[in-house]
Design a protein around this motif. Structure first.
Motif, PDB file in Angstrom:
ATOM      1  N   ASP B 107       2.874 -95.956  37.463  1.00  0.00           N
ATOM      2  CA  ASP B 107       2.474 -96.869  36.389  1.00  0.00           C
ATOM      3  C   ASP B 107       2.212 -96.113  35.081  1.00  0.00           C
ATOM      4  O   ASP B 107       2.338 -96.688  34.004  1.00  0.00           O
ATOM      5  CB  ASP B 107       1.231 -97.659  36.813  1.00  0.00           C
ATOM      6  N   LEU B 108       1.847 -94.840  35.192  1.00  0.00           N
ATOM      7  CA  LEU B 108       1.676 -94.041  33.971  1.00  0.00           C
ATOM      8  C   LEU B 108       3.030 -93.796  33.297  1.00  0.00           C
ATOM      9  O   LEU B 108       3.134 -93.796  32.070  1.00  0.00           O
ATOM     10  CB  LEU B 108       0.993 -92.713  34.286  1.00  0.00           C
ATOM     11  N   VAL B 109       4.052 -93.574  34.106  1.00  0.00           N
ATOM     12  CA  VAL B 109       5.399 -93.397  33.546  1.00  0.00           C
ATOM     13  C   VAL B 109       5.866 -94.700  32.914  1.00  0.00           C
ATOM     14  O   VAL B 109       6.457 -94.713  31.839  1.00  0.00           O
ATOM     15  CB  VAL B 109       6.382 -92.911  34.635  1.00  0.00           C
ATOM     16  N   ARG B 110       5.575 -95.823  33.596  1.00  0.00           N
ATOM     17  CA  ARG B 110       5.925 -97.128  33.007  1.00  0.00           C
ATOM     18  C   ARG B 110       5.261 -97.297  31.648  1.00  0.00           C
ATOM     19  O   ARG B 110       5.892 -97.711  30.667  1.00  0.00           O
ATOM     20  CB  ARG B 110       5.473 -98.260  33.938  1.00  0.00           C
ATOM     21  N   TYR B 111       3.973 -96.941  31.585  1.00  0.00           N
ATOM     22  CA  TYR B 111       3.248 -97.080  30.320  1.00  0.00           C
ATOM     23  C   TYR B 111       3.878 -96.183  29.249  1.00  0.00           C
ATOM     24  O   TYR B 111       4.077 -96.606  28.099  1.00  0.00           O
ATOM     25  CB  TYR B 111       1.774 -96.725  30.520  1.00  0.00           C
ATOM     26  N   ALA B 112       4.213 -94.959  29.637  1.00  0.00           N
ATOM     27  CA  ALA B 112       4.805 -94.022  28.681  1.00  0.00           C
ATOM     28  C   ALA B 112       6.172 -94.517  28.210  1.00  0.00           C
ATOM     29  O   ALA B 112       6.553 -94.324  27.053  1.00  0.00           O
ATOM     30  CB  ALA B 112       4.921 -92.637  29.309  1.00  0.00           C
ATOM     31  N   ASN B 113       6.907 -95.161  29.105  1.00  0.00           N
ATOM     32  CA  ASN B 113       8.222 -95.705  28.724  1.00  0.00           C
ATOM     33  C   ASN B 113       8.102 -96.747  27.616  1.00  0.00           C
ATOM     34  O   ASN B 113       8.952 -96.842  26.739  1.00  0.00           O
ATOM     35  CB  ASN B 113       8.892 -96.373  29.933  1.00  0.00           C
TER      36      ASN B 113
END
Lengths: 201, 274
Positions: B107-113
């Protein structure tokens, strides 16, 4: 949705004698600050009390009121995106521990393993939350887990959905890389050559 | 005069490390490694909020306050709360290690995306050339670019050196013995501050009868432990005994609370709050 259950994802499995518990993650919806025009109403018996959210955390247990399971990557993505469309809302993760032996008994032969998903009945979830926050002792929690073993069950369809959703985040990151070309990291040629000689561990 | 300051924030258990770098010329720079906030106990966030509120120059008005934020590895006691912190303060870069099982940290990668609060993000490894933080030079010791541990996320931890002048600091995530077997000889000989890996667990300090990172850590280096007493009983008594036997000064967040190490590139001071 008659039965209230919460999905938890296995994060880290411990089997040692000191603490044979598995850390599991659940998702919450958190409010950071009041949003424009966001007036809510809390029901106390027949009385509705209007309020504005200043800060709050709520456990996510289903993607929609009419759909019990996070059973597809699209549904997970849509749910998280919908929540975070309101700028003051964030989806966050939090954790608790469940006895590893209980997860083993409830799951497949390889249980528990990182990435697996289990559904915890609400009372078991509350007890795990209390244990996590130090309001019930570990021995008592272990006893309760045994008494409430019917409230723990694997959710393979959600495990697959979360695994696919996780992979999609990586795929999206690759597709949009570099998000800011000026900030992408360069390679050091000599270290690259050195690294290429190592296999996977 | 340059100054590098690293603070192990006492988050109860887990890791959260604030890095401050004041260059000889220019603005002070900030970075963060990990956080372990909970929905009702936001220890890292609260520490950072109070810290930045007291910093001179209204630094919170910067659109992206952190030069970089790192998730050392994909375990919840290192990633919880990073999204909220990045959402509030913003970061130019978000770095994390490769993993075949990101788990909830995906979910952190999703947020960063999707978020403009994260200007850029990517997986990092040895061989990537990290930019300086002020006058501090950064280098990744682990993982190599083509190595992913499929069974133990701890061993995907980013191990980082930060150096100013003749002083290096080592930040180690939760890397365990097999990692140290492979990289201990890369520990800089001028290391003056070493974050004890994996909260002082025996698995991260002892490996096959040896003490790989201790064998390469300079005598007199300050060792600091982000403790995880509840529930894992980290640091382990045998690890503490080893430090005492070898004469290392050590500090632990369960007894000293926030632990800060400061250097100007020559001298080194350790501060603590209890």
């Amino acid at each position: 949705m008659d039965e209230v259950t919460v999905p938890v994802l296995v994060d880290s499995v411990k089997t040692g004698e000191d603490f044979p518990f598995t850390r599991c993650v659940y998702y919450t919806m958190e409010v950071q600050e009041p949003g424009e025009g966001d007036v809510w109403t809390a029901g106390f018996d027949s009385l509705g009390v209007p309020y504005v959210l200043l800060g709050s955390a709520a456990v996510l247990r289903a993607p929609r009121a009419d759909h019990d399971l996070f059973d597809s990557p699209q549904l997970i993505e849509e749910t998280f995106e919908r929540i975070e469309q309101s700028e003051q809302f964030l989806v966050e993760s939090n954790d608790l521990w469940v006895p590893t032996s209980r997860l083993s008994a409830a799951g497949a032969p390889d249980s528990p393993a990182r990435g697996q998903v289990f559904r915890l009945g609400w009372e078991l979830f509350m007890r795990a939350y209390q244990h996590r926050h130090g309001t019930i002792a570990q021995d008592r929690f272990v006893e309760l887990c045994q008494a409430l073993e019917s409230q723990l069950r694997p959710s393979r369809v959600e495990a697959e959905a979360f695994a696919d959703w996780s992979q999609r985040q990586i795929d999206t990151a690759r597709e949009q890389y570099p998000k800011a070309p000026g900030l992408a990291l360069a390679w050091q040629e000599d270290d690259l050559a050195d690294s290429s000689e190592e296999g996977e561990s | 005069m340059s100054e590098l300051k690293v603070t192990l924030i006492d988050v109860g258990w887990g890791d959260s490390i604030l890095v401050e770098s004041t260059p000889s010329h220019g603005d002070k720079r900030y970075a963060l490694i990990d956080s372990n906030d909970e929905e009702n106990e936001r220890t890292s966030f609260t520490f950072l909020k109070r810290f930045f509120d007291r910093e001179p120059g209204n630094v919170v008005s910067r659109p992206r306050l952190f030069d970089f934020v790192i998730l050392s590895h994909s375990h919840s006691d290192h990633g919880k709360g990073l999204k909220r912190i990045m959402s509030r303060y913003g970061t130019r870069r978000f770095w994390y290690p490769k993993s075949t099982s990101l788990g909830s940290q995906a979910d952190l990668v999703r947020y960063a995306n999707r978020s403009s609060k994260v200007e850029h993000h990517e997986a990092i490894n040895r061989g990537k050339n990290l930019p300086d933080l002020g006058d501090a030079e950064l280098s990744v010791l682990w993982p190599p670019y083509n190595v992913i541990d499929h069974h133990n996320e701890n061993n995907n931890s980013i191990v980082l050196t930060i150096a100013v002048g003749n002083v290096s600091f080592m930040l180690t995530g939760d890397a365990e013995g097999p990692v140290w077997d492979r990289i201990a000889d890369r520990i800089p000989p001028d290391t003056a501050f070493f974050k004890v890996p994996h909260h002082g667990s025996s698995d991260a300090t002892f490996h096959q009868g040896d003490t790989p990172w201790i064998d390469h850590c300079p005598a007199g280096a300050h060792l600091a432990i982000s403790c995880h007493v509840k529930p894992h009983n980290h640091p382990h008594g045998s690890v503490i005994q080893e430090f005492a036997d070898q004469g290392y000064p050590y500090y632990r967040t369960d007894r000293h609370y926030h632990v800060t190490c400061v250097t100007d590139g020559t001298d080194v001071r350790v501060l603590y709050y209890h």
